[in-house]
Design an enzyme around this catalytic site. Structure first.
Site, PDB file in Angstrom:
ATOM      1  N   ARG A  66      11.487  -5.541   5.491  1.00 41.57           N
ATOM      2  CA  ARG A  66      11.300  -4.116   5.166  1.00 41.57           C
ATOM      3  C   ARG A  66      12.270  -3.243   5.950  1.00 41.57           C
ATOM      4  O   ARG A  66      12.560  -3.479   7.120  1.00 41.57           O
ATOM      5  CB  ARG A  66       9.863  -3.697   5.496  1.00 41.57           C
ATOM      6  CG  ARG A  66       9.681  -2.183   5.406  1.00 41.57           C
ATOM      7  CD  ARG A  66       8.246  -1.749   5.422  1.00 41.57           C
ATOM      8  NE  ARG A  66       7.469  -2.377   6.457  1.00 41.57           N
ATOM      9  CZ  ARG A  66       6.155  -2.354   6.498  1.00 41.57           C
ATOM     10  NH1 ARG A  66       5.467  -1.764   5.537  1.00 41.57           N
ATOM     11  NH2 ARG A  66       5.514  -2.935   7.470  1.00 41.57           N
TER      12      ARG A  66
ATOM     13  N   ARG B 169      10.693  -1.113  11.450  1.00 46.62           N
ATOM     14  CA  ARG B 169       9.547  -0.711  12.257  1.00 46.62           C
ATOM     15  C   ARG B 169       9.410  -1.644  13.462  1.00 46.62           C
ATOM     16  O   ARG B 169       9.682  -2.828  13.356  1.00 46.62           O
ATOM     17  CB  ARG B 169       8.271  -0.799  11.412  1.00 46.62           C
ATOM     18  CG  ARG B 169       7.778   0.548  10.960  1.00 46.62           C
ATOM     19  CD  ARG B 169       6.702   0.469   9.915  1.00 46.62           C
ATOM     20  NE  ARG B 169       5.516  -0.278  10.308  1.00 46.62           N
ATOM     21  CZ  ARG B 169       4.435  -0.405   9.543  1.00 46.62           C
ATOM     22  NH1 ARG B 169       4.398   0.185   8.352  1.00 46.62           N
ATOM     23  NH2 ARG B 169       3.407  -1.099   9.942  1.00 46.62           N
TER      24      ARG B 169
ATOM     25  N   ARG C  12     -10.490   0.392   8.406  1.00 47.85           N
ATOM     26  CA  ARG C  12      -9.951  -0.934   8.672  1.00 47.85           C
ATOM     27  C   ARG C  12     -10.943  -1.820   9.395  1.00 47.85           C
ATOM     28  O   ARG C  12     -10.641  -2.971   9.696  1.00 47.85           O
ATOM     29  CB  ARG C  12      -8.738  -0.779   9.562  1.00 47.85           C
ATOM     30  CG  ARG C  12      -7.430  -0.978   8.826  1.00 47.85           C
ATOM     31  CD  ARG C  12      -6.418  -1.019   9.893  1.00 47.85           C
ATOM     32  NE  ARG C  12      -5.196  -1.640   9.650  1.00 47.85           N
ATOM     33  CZ  ARG C  12      -4.134  -1.043   9.137  1.00 47.85           C
ATOM     34  NH1 ARG C  12      -4.191   0.144   8.642  1.00 47.85           N
ATOM     35  NH2 ARG C  12      -3.006  -1.673   9.106  1.00 47.85           N
TER      36      ARG C  12
ATOM     37  N   LYS D 287       0.837  -1.209   0.000  1.00 45.83           N
ATOM     38  CA  LYS D 287       0.000   0.000   0.000  1.00 45.83           C
ATOM     39  C   LYS D 287       0.877   1.267   0.000  1.00 45.83           C
ATOM     40  O   LYS D 287       0.697   2.147  -0.822  1.00 45.83           O
ATOM     41  CB  LYS D 287      -0.938   0.019   1.235  1.00 45.83           C
ATOM     42  CG  LYS D 287      -1.903  -1.162   1.284  1.00 45.83           C
ATOM     43  CD  LYS D 287      -2.872  -1.051   2.448  1.00 45.83           C
ATOM     44  CE  LYS D 287      -2.222  -1.119   3.829  1.00 45.83           C
ATOM     45  NZ  LYS D 287      -1.576  -2.409   4.138  1.00 45.83           N
TER      46      LYS D 287
ATOM     47  N   ARG E  71      -0.950  -9.187  13.084  1.00 41.96           N
ATOM     48  CA  ARG E  71      -1.522  -8.171  12.193  1.00 41.96           C
ATOM     49  C   ARG E  71      -2.316  -8.825  11.064  1.00 41.96           C
ATOM     50  O   ARG E  71      -3.357  -8.318  10.645  1.00 41.96           O
ATOM     51  CB  ARG E  71      -0.400  -7.281  11.622  1.00 41.96           C
ATOM     52  CG  ARG E  71       0.141  -6.305  12.673  1.00 41.96           C
ATOM     53  CD  ARG E  71       1.510  -5.788  12.326  1.00 41.96           C
ATOM     54  NE  ARG E  71       1.573  -5.075  11.064  1.00 41.96           N
ATOM     55  CZ  ARG E  71       2.706  -4.800  10.434  1.00 41.96           C
ATOM     56  NH1 ARG E  71       3.860  -5.182  10.946  1.00 41.96           N
ATOM     57  NH2 ARG E  71       2.684  -4.155   9.298  1.00 41.96           N
TER      58      ARG E  71
HETATM   59  P1  AP5 Z   1       4.768  -1.585   1.973  1.00 42.13           P
HETATM   60  O1  AP5 Z   1       4.459  -0.801   0.752  1.00 42.13           O
HETATM   61  O2  AP5 Z   1       5.464  -0.900   3.083  1.00 42.13           O
HETATM   62  O3  AP5 Z   1       3.421  -2.334   2.474  1.00 42.13           O
HETATM   63  P2  AP5 Z   1       2.123  -1.802   3.224  1.00 42.13           P
HETATM   64  O4  AP5 Z   1       0.947  -2.427   2.565  1.00 42.13           O
HETATM   65  O5  AP5 Z   1       2.150  -0.314   3.329  1.00 42.13           O
HETATM   66  O6  AP5 Z   1       2.350  -2.504   4.628  1.00 42.13           O
HETATM   67  P3  AP5 Z   1       2.176  -1.966   6.112  1.00 42.13           P
HETATM   68  O7  AP5 Z   1       2.912  -2.933   6.976  1.00 42.13           O
HETATM   69  O8  AP5 Z   1       2.539  -0.523   6.204  1.00 42.13           O
HETATM   70  O9  AP5 Z   1       0.651  -2.149   6.309  1.00 42.13           O
HETATM   71  P4  AP5 Z   1      -0.114  -2.196   7.623  1.00 42.13           P
HETATM   72  O10 AP5 Z   1      -1.499  -2.064   7.112  1.00 42.13           O
HETATM   73  O11 AP5 Z   1       0.142  -3.378   8.461  1.00 42.13           O
HETATM   74  O12 AP5 Z   1       0.507  -0.998   8.468  1.00 42.13           O
HETATM   75  P5  AP5 Z   1      -0.008   0.459   8.856  1.00 42.13           P
HETATM   76  O13 AP5 Z   1       1.167   1.320   8.931  1.00 42.13           O
HETATM   77  O14 AP5 Z   1      -1.161   0.854   8.024  1.00 42.13           O
HETATM   78  O15 AP5 Z   1       5.612  -2.877   1.518  1.00 42.13           O
HETATM   79  C1  AP5 Z   1       6.074  -3.824   2.460  1.00 42.13           C
HETATM   80  C2  AP5 Z   1       7.474  -4.338   2.065  1.00 42.13           C
HETATM   81  O16 AP5 Z   1       7.369  -5.090   0.865  1.00 42.13           O
HETATM   82  C3  AP5 Z   1       8.503  -3.228   1.786  1.00 42.13           C
HETATM   83  O17 AP5 Z   1       9.748  -3.664   2.236  1.00 42.13           O
HETATM   84  C4  AP5 Z   1       8.474  -3.085   0.250  1.00 42.13           C
HETATM   85  O18 AP5 Z   1       9.730  -2.627  -0.253  1.00 42.13           O
HETATM   86  C5  AP5 Z   1       8.173  -4.512  -0.180  1.00 42.13           C
HETATM   87  N1  AP5 Z   1       7.374  -4.596  -1.418  1.00 42.13           N
HETATM   88  C6  AP5 Z   1       6.389  -3.760  -1.841  1.00 42.13           C
HETATM   89  N2  AP5 Z   1       5.873  -4.181  -3.006  1.00 42.13           N
HETATM   90  C7  AP5 Z   1       6.530  -5.335  -3.316  1.00 42.13           C
HETATM   91  C8  AP5 Z   1       6.459  -6.262  -4.418  1.00 42.13           C
HETATM   92  N3  AP5 Z   1       5.581  -6.095  -5.421  1.00 42.13           N
HETATM   93  N4  AP5 Z   1       7.290  -7.337  -4.410  1.00 42.13           N
HETATM   94  C9  AP5 Z   1       8.190  -7.532  -3.381  1.00 42.13           C
HETATM   95  N5  AP5 Z   1       8.308  -6.688  -2.339  1.00 42.13           N
HETATM   96  C10 AP5 Z   1       7.486  -5.601  -2.309  1.00 42.13           C
HETATM   97  O19 AP5 Z   1      -0.579   0.194  10.337  1.00 42.13           O
HETATM   98  C11 AP5 Z   1       0.276  -0.137  11.402  1.00 42.13           C
HETATM   99  C12 AP5 Z   1      -0.525  -0.286  12.674  1.00 42.13           C
HETATM  100  O20 AP5 Z   1      -1.167   0.970  12.995  1.00 42.13           O
HETATM  101  C13 AP5 Z   1      -1.671  -1.310  12.631  1.00 42.13           C
HETATM  102  O21 AP5 Z   1      -1.219  -2.610  12.915  1.00 42.13           O
HETATM  103  C14 AP5 Z   1      -2.592  -0.752  13.715  1.00 42.13           C
HETATM  104  O22 AP5 Z   1      -2.120  -1.081  15.004  1.00 42.13           O
HETATM  105  C15 AP5 Z   1      -2.463   0.758  13.548  1.00 42.13           C
HETATM  106  N6  AP5 Z   1      -3.472   1.324  12.621  1.00 42.13           N
HETATM  107  C16 AP5 Z   1      -3.233   1.996  11.454  1.00 42.13           C
HETATM  108  N7  AP5 Z   1      -4.402   2.356  10.878  1.00 42.13           N
HETATM  109  C17 AP5 Z   1      -5.387   1.912  11.699  1.00 42.13           C
HETATM  110  C18 AP5 Z   1      -6.810   1.961  11.624  1.00 42.13           C
HETATM  111  N8  AP5 Z   1      -7.452   2.556  10.605  1.00 42.13           N
HETATM  112  N9  AP5 Z   1      -7.507   1.387  12.636  1.00 42.13           N
HETATM  113  C19 AP5 Z   1      -6.887   0.810  13.683  1.00 42.13           C
HETATM  114  N10 AP5 Z   1      -5.549   0.710  13.810  1.00 42.13           N
HETATM  115  C20 AP5 Z   1      -4.817   1.263  12.810  1.00 42.13           C
HETATM  116 MG    MG Z   2       2.263   1.063   4.944  1.00 45.17          MG
END
Ligand code: AP5
Ligand code: MG
Length: 214
Positions: free
Chosen positions: A127, A159, A88, A13, A170
């Site tokens: 990552r 992270r 979410r 994402k 997660r």
């Molecule tokens: P990356 O692009 O970083 O993936 P991402 O989908 O952004 O993953 P996140 O871990 O950020 O998602 P998340 O939803 O768990 O975390 P968030 O920060 O929203 O890519 C990942 C890796 O893969 C990178 O190393 C990249 O280089 C690699 N990659 C990318 N594309 C690739 C490909 N095609 N092939 C190979 N490799 C690839 O949330 C974190 C925490 O915050 C949650 O757990 C929760 O506690 C809280 N939170 C956030 N929003 C809410 C909400 N709305 N409600 C409640 N809690 C929330």
């Molecule tokens: Mg992200």
């Protein structure tokens, strides 16, 4: 254009969001980034959110709904936004259904990035992040010099929630609480699903093709 990005942890994402924001001029709003900034600054929200985030659990809906309500009311998003990580849960989506009409806004497309769980664990544990916002992967998207950001030369870090144990939590939270949103929005005919496996630029090509039709 107003876009909601859906997808499990590690689906790409954040990676795709940067490219989408550059090409389509929408403002990228990541609730994960907003929460992490609050954790770093030790704000009351950050102190509360940290315990959930480090356990791989979702932060309570009421906190997120307040964040998004404030953010979407700001002037800079009037030309279009892309939400990465919100909604979410069903209650978060229902809250959006109340917030958006009051602001004269609507969701144009829900972009669902689909990636199998086995691939996600490798992606998240490998990552590496930079404080400038750039994201790398030790194997799939390595920086030119190990541990250093290509964009700003900053030192890369992991992270706090990117351990294998936390990623499994997660993923569980995703399947139980977030995946039902695909159906929720599919009933409105606004979901576009893209397979997020393969080359990052090729995936962006498929996303662009879908967004160009909207
Ligand atoms: P990356 O692009 O970083 O993936 P991402 O989908 O952004 O993953 P996140 O871990 O950020 O998602 P998340 O939803 O768990 O975390 P968030 O920060 O929203 O890519 C990942 C890796 O893969 C990178 O190393 C990249 O280089 C690699 N990659 C990318 N594309 C690739 C490909 N095609 N092939 C190979 N490799 C690839 O949330 C974190 C925490 O915050 C949650 O757990 C929760 O506690 C809280 N939170 C956030 N929003 C809410 C909400 N709305 N409600 C409640 N809690 C929330
Ligand atoms: Mg992200």
């Amino acid at each position: 254009m107003n876009i909601v990005l859906l997808g499990p942890p590690g689906s790409g994402k954040g990676t795709q969001a940067k490219m989408i924001a550059d090409k389509y001029g929408v403002v990228h709003i990541s609730t994960g980034d907003i929460l992490r900034e609050n954790v770093r600054n030790n704000t009351p929200l950050g102190v509360e959110a940290k315990k959930y985030m480090e356990a791989g659990k979702l932060v309570p809906d009421s906190l997120l709904i307040d964040i998004i309500k404030d953010r979407l009311a700001k002037d800079d998003v009037k030309g279009g936004w892309m939400l990465d990580g919100y909604p979410r849960t069903i209650p978060q989506a229902e809250a959006m259904d109340e917030i958006l009409p009051a602001l004269g806004q609507k969701i144009d497309v829900v972009l669902n990035i689909d990636v199998p769980d086995e691939e996600l664990i490798k992606r998240v544990t490998g990552r590496r992040m930079c404080k400038c916002g750039a994201t790398y992967h030790v194997q799939f998207n390595p920086p030119k010099e190990p541990g250093k950001c290509d964009a700003c030369g900053g030192e890369l870090y992991q992270r706090a929630d990117d351990t294998e144990e936390t990623v499994k939590e997660r993923l569980q939270a995703y399947h139980a609480q977030t995946q039902p949103l695909i159906d929720y929005y599919d009933k409105r005919g606004i979901v576009v699903t893209v397979l997020g496996v393969g080359d990052i630029k090729e995936i962006f090509g498929k996303i662009s093709e879908a967004l160009d039709k909207i």
